[in-house]
Design an enzyme around this catalytic site. Sequence first.
Site, PDB file in Angstrom:
ATOM      1  CE  LYS A 180      -4.103  -2.380   1.318  1.00 32.98           C
ATOM      2  NZ  LYS A 180      -3.957  -3.648   1.686  1.00 32.98           N
TER       3      LYS A 180
HETATM    4  C1  LIG Z   1      -4.513  -4.834   1.254  1.00 37.17           C
HETATM    5  C2  LIG Z   1      -3.826  -6.008   1.054  1.00 37.17           C
HETATM    6  C3  LIG Z   1      -4.167  -6.860   0.259  1.00 37.17           C
HETATM    7  C4  LIG Z   1      -5.434  -6.686  -0.556  1.00 37.17           C
HETATM    8  O1  LIG Z   1      -5.365  -5.827  -1.639  1.00 37.17           O
HETATM    9  P1  LIG Z   1      -6.590  -5.321  -2.422  1.00 37.17           P
HETATM   10  O2  LIG Z   1      -6.175  -4.163  -3.164  1.00 37.17           O
HETATM   11  O3  LIG Z   1      -7.600  -4.953  -1.242  1.00 37.17           O
HETATM   12  O4  LIG Z   1      -7.160  -6.301  -3.237  1.00 37.17           O
HETATM   13  C5  LIG Z   1      -3.463  -8.168  -0.079  1.00 37.17           C
HETATM   14  N1  LIG Z   1      -2.394  -8.480   0.806  1.00 37.17           N
HETATM   15  C6  LIG Z   1      -2.113  -7.632   1.759  1.00 37.17           C
HETATM   16  C7  LIG Z   1      -0.828  -7.624   2.708  1.00 37.17           C
HETATM   17  C8  LIG Z   1      -2.522  -6.209   1.915  1.00 37.17           C
HETATM   18  O5  LIG Z   1      -2.322  -5.288   2.865  1.00 37.17           O
END
Ligand SMILES: *Cc1c(COP(=O)(O)O)cnc(C)c1O
Length: 461
Positions: A112
């Site tokens: 993220k």
């Molecule tokens: C947010 C997240 C996901 C899922 O990602 P999306 O974009 O919501 O599908 C998967 N793995 C981790 C570690 C995350 O932080």
Amino acid sequence: MNYISTRGEAPKLSFSDVLLAGLANDGGLYVPEILPRFSAEDIASWSDLSYQELAFKVMFPFVKGDIPEVDFRRMINEAYADFNHQAVAPMVQTGSNEWVLELFRGPTLAFKDFALQLLGRLMDYVLTQRDEELVILGATSGDTGSAAIEGCRHSDRLDVFILHPYERVSEVQRRQMTTVIDDNVFNIAVKGNFDDCQSMVKASFADQSFLNGKKLGAVNSINWARIMAQIVYYFSAAISVGAPHRPVSFSVPTGNFGDIFAGYLAKQMGLPIDQLVVATNQNDILHRVIANNDMSRQSLNVTLSPSMDIMVSSNFERLLFDAYGRDGESVKALMAQFNSGGVELEAKAWNFINSHFDSYKVDDKRTCEVIAQVFAETEYLLDPHTAIGLESARACWRDKSVPMITLATAHPVKFPAAVEKAGCETPVLPDHMQDLFERQESYEVLANDLEQVQAFVAKSS
Ligand SMILES: *Cc1c(COP(=O)(O)O)cnc(C)c1O
């Protein structure tokens, strides 16, 4: 570049307006009116670029007209300066023609950071130009919160409120959020699950009167700018294993469908992608839709991969918009039906989705087995989300001559429960987080109640 809503009723907006608006005012999500397309020659000419230079090439068409070239380059360079690997998104080989794309080299150790390090800077830039301020309200299943706080904390034009489900994020995840003690950072633990937090955020966007004139901004992946930033690493990874001269496949651990939707866009923009594998945990609505055309709500399971403990995947609506021929009215009707329980997609739409995606589901037991097995074979430690991605990759991989890349979405140190269950030793925290467990925490615990949460936000912003 103009942006339109998936429900067809909100006004067309420019990039800057979409950046600040988040959700469209008809309840839909914004998507680009026309996607930029790159030729094989374009992509071939990018093979020597740094991650930052590639990011500029891929993203500039989306912001053109709103953000001048020099400013955009500067923001990109700043956004990825704190990543702890020169390649920003390095690849590790885990098997023959099989790769893991490490997206956890940023400040909060999850993918993220790629979007939120840039988003915070973009918002600060546009708000400064307009001399405005914004109240950021976001829900997190664990990783968005800390990444959003890190991305926004230095802006004096943003106040950041993050809702996380009380006692349902890992201690490392919680502390990464709650130990940031800044005047503009507020953490709220809601006594509910992630979907409760997300629906409070949605309701607050739909009716912002509780804020007495201040405006809300979104850091969840309903915000288009997040998706945009995630398109870049599909290009960087594919190019590093031979694109555009050969096709590449990706497997993506999925919750809100944001990350994998960025992969679908990369494909539509000209990147030769063979397979896109949707990897889910027990919360398998996306797997059920893709495999069986069953888009029905079920109760939420708590798993060892908490960042994917999501039942309502907001970004799936962006895909449905394409699957229904970009007809906002159909999407609006479909979402209303879904909100009252479940839907079956029209055959044409379901076939469209099946032509682009494979899917697979992995339970907790198998997740731990995969972590243990891969560690025994290669001494490479996977986090539980990435383990689900890798297992799904192996299960769905049709053509072994096509490189298969699994997105490693988080560092295993964030999820010690799964690592221990797998019988592996938890790795040590990286240098910049050494004293995480000694730092002072600050957060509010509130009931699962929209009015209480809104009152707190109104009083503190
Ligand atoms: C947010 C997240 C996901 C899922 O990602 P999306 O974009 O919501 O599908 C998967 N793995 C981790 C570690 C995350 O932080």
